[in-house]
Write a protein that holds these residues in place. Structure first.
Motif, short mmCIF file in Angstrom:
data_model
loop_
_atom_site.label_atom_id
_atom_site.label_comp_id
_atom_site.label_asym_id
_atom_site.label_seq_id
_atom_site.Cartn_x
_atom_site.Cartn_y
_atom_site.Cartn_z
N THR A 28 0.82 -1.23 0.00
CA THR A 28 0.00 0.00 0.00
C THR A 28 0.84 1.27 0.00
O THR A 28 0.30 2.38 0.00
CB THR A 28 -0.95 0.02 1.22
OG1 THR A 28 -0.16 -0.02 2.42
CG2 THR A 28 -1.91 -1.15 1.19
N ILE A 33 2.88 0.18 -4.84
CA ILE A 33 1.88 0.57 -5.85
C ILE A 33 2.56 0.74 -7.21
O ILE A 33 2.05 0.26 -8.23
CB ILE A 33 1.14 1.85 -5.41
CG1 ILE A 33 0.25 1.54 -4.20
CG2 ILE A 33 0.33 2.44 -6.55
CD1 ILE A 33 -0.32 2.75 -3.50
N LYS A 41 -4.36 3.75 -4.68
CA LYS A 41 -4.10 3.45 -3.26
C LYS A 41 -5.27 2.68 -2.67
O LYS A 41 -5.08 1.74 -1.90
CB LYS A 41 -3.85 4.75 -2.50
CG LYS A 41 -3.76 4.60 -1.00
CD LYS A 41 -2.34 4.53 -0.55
CE LYS A 41 -2.28 4.68 0.96
NZ LYS A 41 -1.42 3.70 1.57
N GLU A 45 -5.25 -0.96 -0.86
CA GLU A 45 -5.82 -1.22 0.46
C GLU A 45 -6.80 -2.39 0.42
O GLU A 45 -6.80 -3.24 1.31
CB GLU A 45 -6.52 0.03 1.02
CG GLU A 45 -5.59 1.14 1.45
CD GLU A 45 -4.75 0.81 2.67
OE1 GLU A 45 -5.12 -0.09 3.47
OE2 GLU A 45 -3.69 1.42 2.83
#
Length: 118
Positions: A28, A33, A41, A45
């Motif tokens: 995360t 990423i 994002k 998550e």
């Protein structure tokens, strides 16, 4: 030749240890990423539990390779190298990211070839 294959096995184990870190702890974060080309994002998550599970499996692959060197058992090395090769081939196929094959499978395949032709 044994030294070369052992060095490659250590390299592959380190690589999979790095995958563990990326997937379990950095998924995360901006590094995770970017590395995995995640959409956002929030997507990171939502998928972090799945990624952590993947990371754990990569850690087991790394541990298996290192264990095979510690006990000096080439058959165990071969088993884990085959597992890594198949995982990389499937990952490249299922995600349509050919670089996954080059990063994960190719080093394992090269090492397997060296083991069998030494």
């Amino acid at each position: 030749m044994e030294l070369v294959t052992n060095i490659l096995i250590v390299f592959i184990a380190i690589e999979h240890g790095y995958f563990l870190i990326l997937e379990m702890f950095l998924w995360t974060k901006p590094k995770g990423i970017k590395t995995f080309g995640l959409k956002s994002k929030s997507f990171a998550e939502e998928t972090k539990v799945l990624a952590a599970n993947q990371g754990l499996y990569n850690g087991f692959l790394a541990a298996g390779l290192l264990f095979s060197l510690i006990i000096n058992d080439q058959e165990i090395s071969v088993f884990f190298l085959i597992c890594i090769s198949i995982a990389g081939i499937y990952g490249a196929y299922s995600t349509e990211k050919i670089r996954l094959f080059y990063i994960q499978s190719l080093p394992a395949i090269i090492t397997l070839i060296l083991i069998y032709f030494k």
